[in-house]
Design an enzyme around this catalytic site. Structure first.
Site, PDB file in Angstrom:
ATOM      1  N   HIS A 288       0.840  -1.193   0.000  1.00 40.53           N
ATOM      2  CA  HIS A 288       0.000   0.000   0.000  1.00 40.53           C
ATOM      3  C   HIS A 288       0.884   1.256   0.000  1.00 40.53           C
ATOM      4  CE1 HIS A 288      -3.737   2.254   1.079  1.00 40.53           C
ATOM      5  NE2 HIS A 288      -2.872   3.068   1.666  1.00 40.53           N
ATOM      6  N   GLU A 289       1.816   1.305   0.942  1.00 44.44           N
ATOM      7  CA  GLU A 289       2.696   2.480   1.025  1.00 44.44           C
ATOM      8  C   GLU A 289       3.610   2.568  -0.194  1.00 44.44           C
ATOM      9  OE1 GLU A 289       1.789   4.562   3.100  1.00 44.44           O
ATOM     10  OE2 GLU A 289       0.652   3.277   4.462  1.00 44.44           O
TER      11      GLU A 289
ATOM     12  N   HIS B  86       1.867   4.564  -2.823  1.00 43.43           N
ATOM     13  CA  HIS B  86       2.075   5.999  -2.574  1.00 43.43           C
ATOM     14  C   HIS B  86       3.486   6.419  -2.998  1.00 43.43           C
ATOM     15  CE1 HIS B  86      -1.597   7.060  -0.476  1.00 43.43           C
ATOM     16  NE2 HIS B  86      -1.435   6.155   0.474  1.00 43.43           N
TER      17      HIS B  86
ATOM     18  N   GLU C  97      -4.314   8.373  -2.979  1.00 44.09           N
ATOM     19  CA  GLU C  97      -4.850   7.136  -2.416  1.00 44.09           C
ATOM     20  C   GLU C  97      -5.087   6.104  -3.524  1.00 44.09           C
ATOM     21  OE1 GLU C  97      -4.838   6.670   0.719  1.00 44.09           O
ATOM     22  OE2 GLU C  97      -5.961   4.801   0.939  1.00 44.09           O
TER      23      GLU C  97
END
Lengths: 506, 506
Positions: free
Chosen positions: B264-265, B268, B294
């Site tokens: 997830h990170e 980003h 996001e």
């Protein structure tokens, strides 16, 4: 207290906060930052440095200073704070902005060239860019000299070590140079009749080295809730006010260097952590110059941790930490290992006895270069002559000679003396401390630096910049200004043992 | 290009460098900083924040903006840059300094109270300080509304997600709310007839989890020469331009959360690392708002890494990394584990299907609170009613209910919608990408995110803020603005499998 003084406190607190941010960023650059991020970091650092400089040189600061100085009504701490503000401001405003920029560019270029020139042992390659740095540094020194009523070199000294003057250093270093070459010879003779030290055989896992280092740091009073220990290529003590970060570099084949390196940086860190908390972000709360700072690392490393008493306690502790066995772990062997003296080429590898000789050489040379009494092109020859006279060896090339240190390429002229002034200060502080508190030496034999550090807390750490110079602080703490005889006594006691008794008084 | 425009570029580069320094300091606070150093860090952060704000609101900036806008002669990138400068400047100058300070103080106090109130599940304790935050946030919103010609809530949305408007979100969220509750029921029915997923049994050493996470990060194209992976209590993607630092939190009993958290990170981070390099320190080089940001984390985590194709590749890789054995390591089990749906109380623990229901609830409530249509004292009841309607469960207490998130206490009103707008954007980008490059899905089955990330690089990362809003960027990339039907299609395909075929078109 005037409104102007209050404005100054606010302004300097703001500048200090930027300085703290820069301290953390610098620590990060050397410990955590990915290789490819250096350009961005340079932008961040340059921006914050310029902002701090703008806050410092803002014309209102000069007005506030004049008004606060003219009004009075300050207590002793505030008056000392105002004096330090004035000193900082004088240094910051003396040099015109375009000269600061030109110097900074010359330094960046020279540091780059130095890396190659050193690797290739090619002084001729460095000469043009180092000439440019010297020219700019001299111009800065002249600008400061005019503003401060000092000689250019004294203005440079004052930047690193407020109150330090070359006339005084000449005397102190002449005292050292008068006995050091002979002393080195006697120590080497004495060493030759002792058994050669054995090196404990590794490997010594980094995790075990770190755990032992942290144990010693704790024993010395390092506060891990306001500090850290990490790894970097070049060990340092940095970080921010109330967030003191030291580093070391581990060698799995030899734990002894990193361990004393950690204690050296711990000495610096205890000074930073012990500065008076209420004044942390004011100039009067800062450390009293680089020589006193160096004295704090050396009193912990050289005076305390390399003392026979402490090493006697350390030997079995280290043996257990690494699971070692055999005669290399005997206390007396560890003592011989940690007090080995050698005529070497490299300053950073030098022992306590020969180190000052390396410094005196650099001091003489940089003073002559700034004064124009020595041409930069003649530096290698002058270096080698000085090494022969002071250390007793001549480096086979310039990589092991005048190219070894980054200080001159990076613009740090007038910095070298503080290493040896620090060593002398450490010896004098330790002698006074041990006299004032007879429990200090016996505690070292139990691995306990507490009584020593407590004395330093009262007499050095807690004083900040209340005194105007390192010599004033030392006089208040030990009853007299810096005295080469005390350092000589320390060296003779440690390195010549029982012989010291029969020596004539200095 | 005018001199005024050039001054603006210089000024915004300087502001960006301060922002980068703040990013590194914030990362440090959460990963490295000793516990006792937070006061000093707060000083550093506040000082740099004020300096950046002063540079931003300096009256000359308004003059330069007016002059540059009046003169023209800019290319498309520069024009977009100027537009973003104006937007940033409008947000920065709309709120008077004393209101910013009052808001900041209200937030600090409320965040402190919130920690206790949440732990004690005591909404009444939070009410006074949260009322004060709401009052101040509303005043800020009104000030911005006046300056920007928007409603207060739209001005708040615009701060996090430029161009986002509540009228549009009303429509999009109404579309979701129309099918979600029923869809959740059908997914749970479907899940009930599948075998329950087995949990691989640990312990899973942190070092192995980290190594696997870094392997996946590399496979996704994370550049470790300009970024790092570390540990923090609350995972985040932060750091600086060209120095992107992500974090995770490891649980030795369960590797699955940290692994997807890392991806997830990483999503980003790929956005941050992929922003156009020549414009990194200009507003036009920034990410296009929080919803698009996001979407980049969710397209990597939800669309790519939780896809059956990728999990099929991941299962044996993870099994080998941890030396596991047994049916829990079967690809289909890992798929069931990573697509488990549950009606839960806590947003951050929610799965992909129920998550939007949590967000719609918060969106409705914060809009009503800002508009004054809901009294803050009535929040707990309204929360529980909404949970019942949207998620299908009622929290037994306020700790598991309206006290769970820090957003409102910390002043982040208008932020929540970006989570679900991001999820919808991710689905729409992934569908378009897979259509544009038929190699994207098969590559996932080989553990290769390269083709997907390459498409994102061209269509999202490399665009910076060239488009004025997330919807404009999405339209350029996928041929149409955000469309709830695409997200529905994604959920039905993944969670209802073959059933999806028989569904009526939306």
């Amino acid at each position: 207290m005037t409104a102007a003084y209050r404005e100054l406190e606010r302004r300097f607190a703001r500048i200090a906060a930027i300085g703290d941010a820069l301290g953390i960023l610098s620590w990060d650059s050397q410990t955590m930052m990915p290789d490819g991020s250096s350009d961005g970091r340079a932008e961040q650092t340059a921006t914050l440095t310029v902002l701090a400089h703008e806050l410092q040189t803002d014309p209102r600061v000069a007005d506030w200073l004049a008004e606060a100085e003219g009004t009075g009504g300050l207590d002793a701490w505030q008056a000392a704070n105002l004096r330090e503000m004035r000193r900082t401001h004088r240094h910051a405003t003396a040099v015109p902005g375009d000269l600061i920029e030109a110097t900074s560019k010359a330094i960046s270029a020279c540091e780059m060239t130095w890396r190659t020139a050193r690797a290739e042992s090619d002084f001729a390659k460095l000469l043009p860019s180092l000439s440019e740095v010297l020219r700019r540094v001299r111009e800065c020194g002249e600008a400061k000299a005019a503003a401060m009523g000092l000689s250019p070199y004294d203005a440079m000294l004052d930047e690193h070590d407020p109150g330090a003057r070359s006339e005084r250093i000449d005397t102190l270093f002449a005292g050292l140079a008068g006995f050091l070459p002979e002393l080195i010879g006697r120590v080497l003779d004495r060493q030759a009749v002792e058994p050669a030290p054995l090196r404990p055989v590794g490997p010594f896992a980094v995790a075990n080295q770190k755990a032992l280092g942290e144990r010693l740091m704790r024993a010395a009073g390092f506060d891990f809730t306001r500090g850290r220990l990490d790894v970097s290529l070049h060990p340092f003590c940095g970080g921010a006010t109330g967030d003191v970060r030291i580093t070391t570099r581990y060698d799995e084949d030899d734990f002894t260097k990193a361990l004393m390196g950690v204690m050296h940086e711990t000495g610096h860190a205890l000074y930073e952590q012990g500065r008076p908390r209420d004044w942390l972000r004011q100039p009067v709360g800062l450390a009293r110059g680089m020589a006193v700072h160096e004295s704090q690392s050396l009193i912990v490393e050289m005076q305390a941790c390399r003392s026979p008493e402490f090493l006697c306690w350390l030997a079995p502790v280290a043996q257990e930490a690494f699971g070692g066995s055999g005669p290399a772990w005997e206390p007396d062997n560890l003592r011989r290992l940690y007090s080995r003296v050698e005529r070497g080429f490299i300053r950073v590898d030098a022992d306590e006895v020969t180190y000052p000789a390396h410094i005196i050489l650099r001091y003489r040379l940089e003073k002559a270069l700034i004064a124009g009494d020595l041409a930069l092109a003649d530096l290698p020859g002058a270096w080698n002559d000085g090494m022969k006279e002071l250390v007793g060896v001549v480096p086979p090339n310039d990589r092991l000679g005048c190219l070894q240190d980054i200080h001159w390429p990076s613009g740090a002229w007038g910095y070298f003396p503080s290493y040896t002034l620090g060593a002398m200060t450490a010896a004098q502080l330790f002698e006074a401390a041990a006299k004032a508190d007879p429990g200090i030496r016996p505690a070292l034999a139990r691995g306990d630096l507490g009584p020593l550090v407590a004395w330093l807390g009262v007499n050095v750490h807690g004083k900040g910049c209340l005194y105007a110079s390192g010599d004033e602080l030392l006089t208040a703490a030990t009853g007299r200004p810096l005295d080469a005889a005390v350092f000589r006594r320390h060296l003779e006691r440690r390195y010549l043992g029982a012989w010291a008794e029969s020596l004539p008084p200095l």
